[in-house]
Motif scaffolding. Sequence first.
Motif, PDB file in Angstrom:
ATOM      1  N   UNK A 140       0.794  -1.162  -0.027  1.00 45.05           N
ATOM      2  CA  UNK A 140       0.078  -0.004  -0.321  1.00 45.05           C
ATOM      3  C   UNK A 140       0.983   1.271   0.181  1.00 45.05           C
ATOM      4  N   UNK A 141       2.067   1.112   0.781  1.00 50.31           N
ATOM      5  CA  UNK A 141       2.926   2.528   1.068  1.00 50.31           C
ATOM      6  C   UNK A 141       3.459   2.694  -0.340  1.00 50.31           C
ATOM      7  N   UNK A 142       3.902   1.734  -1.213  1.00 47.60           N
ATOM      8  CA  UNK A 142       4.510   2.017  -2.538  1.00 47.60           C
ATOM      9  C   UNK A 142       3.567   2.764  -3.297  1.00 47.60           C
ATOM     10  N   UNK A 143       2.287   2.373  -3.138  1.00 46.13           N
ATOM     11  CA  UNK A 143       1.419   2.991  -4.080  1.00 46.13           C
ATOM     12  C   UNK A 143       1.133   4.350  -3.550  1.00 46.13           C
ATOM     13  N   UNK A 144       1.062   4.532  -2.213  1.00 49.36           N
ATOM     14  CA  UNK A 144       0.656   5.937  -1.911  1.00 49.36           C
ATOM     15  C   UNK A 144       1.825   6.853  -1.922  1.00 49.36           C
ATOM     16  N   UNK A 145       3.163   6.137  -1.851  1.00 51.64           N
ATOM     17  CA  UNK A 145       4.201   7.067  -1.951  1.00 51.64           C
ATOM     18  C   UNK A 145       4.491   7.622  -3.355  1.00 51.64           C
ATOM     19  N   UNK A 146       4.043   6.641  -4.425  1.00 50.09           N
ATOM     20  CA  UNK A 146       3.973   7.127  -5.930  1.00 50.09           C
ATOM     21  C   UNK A 146       2.993   8.276  -6.087  1.00 50.09           C
ATOM     22  N   UNK A 147       1.977   7.947  -5.273  1.00 45.80           N
ATOM     23  CA  UNK A 147       0.664   8.841  -5.607  1.00 45.80           C
ATOM     24  C   UNK A 147       1.147  10.267  -4.899  1.00 45.80           C
TER      25      UNK A 147
END
Length: 341
Positions: free
Chosen positions: A53-60
Amino acid sequence: MSPLTKRGHTSSSPRRVRRVSSVHRWTDPAETPAQLRPCVATFGNFDGVHQGHRAVLTRLVEEGAARGLPTVAVTFEPHPAEIFHPDTVELIAPGPLRDQLLEETGIDGLLVLEFTREFADQSAEDFVVTTFVQTLGAQALVVGSDTRGFGKGYTGDVELLAELGQRHGFDVIALDDLGDSERWSSSAIRRDLTSGDVAAAAGVLGRPHRMTGTVVHGAHRGRELGYPTANLAPDSLGLVPADGVYAGWLTRLDKPTDDPERTLPAAISVGTNPTFDGTERTVEAYVLDRTDLDLYDEHVSVEFVERIRPTLRFDSVEELLEAMAADVEKCRQVLGTIVPS
């Protein structure tokens, strides 16, 4: 430009939004703040807010900065499993705790949609168009490349997102090797926590597992034994790990983040206190080498770093005290603290 892309896109006339100190959380799509649209968005259940999840949120967050747009995460309350499988899944981080973890990732907005059977009955296309096109005016969606199973009949996937993006004018940025892979999955974290392997769970979460709640009065045996504990209320949030003694941290959430008394090393006990024939399962934390704290009614979190031992029944108070002293010393070693002079 293709709606399915691996790279960020910078608008020719970026729209800068001033970041405020707290994330804007709302539940009614009709009350979407004007300053949060258009935006870059993502969506998911986010139980545990683990490394995938955090990888997606970081990219977001990175994509929002590149485009000069605010970032919004969309999630659901209650968790869909609580509607369709209420007796089979225990959440790692129920609603308010999940929201707190999401807000720590640097997003600007959090839209929490009420999940009902009627909501689940809408088509994947209706969900995407209503939420991301009409409500948020999203210019891009950031998702894992294996995102699937949303909308009626669980038909939504990345390919559909790309098709809708082409039609409605938003990009889809799909990240590989994320989602519900065994490496980064909520189910793996649940297995680790229920077996007591909080260190393995932390490896997937990217942080120690956390519970939050209010400190309540217990039997006061810890204080009588020289190890006063902060007992978490029964309605505390977060999956309770297997019975045992853990090294971890207690954070006093009502104190400022720069207060040296905010986060303190702790020995955390989970179980029924079998030495005293207890029957109620509790979570209680002893702040190492501190007998001066009055934590009653404070809102706290406890984080589980490493399991020291399973819960044991001792034949005498003396044996229990000897074990507790050894537990505290082991916790000092794990957490890197020293005995106060």
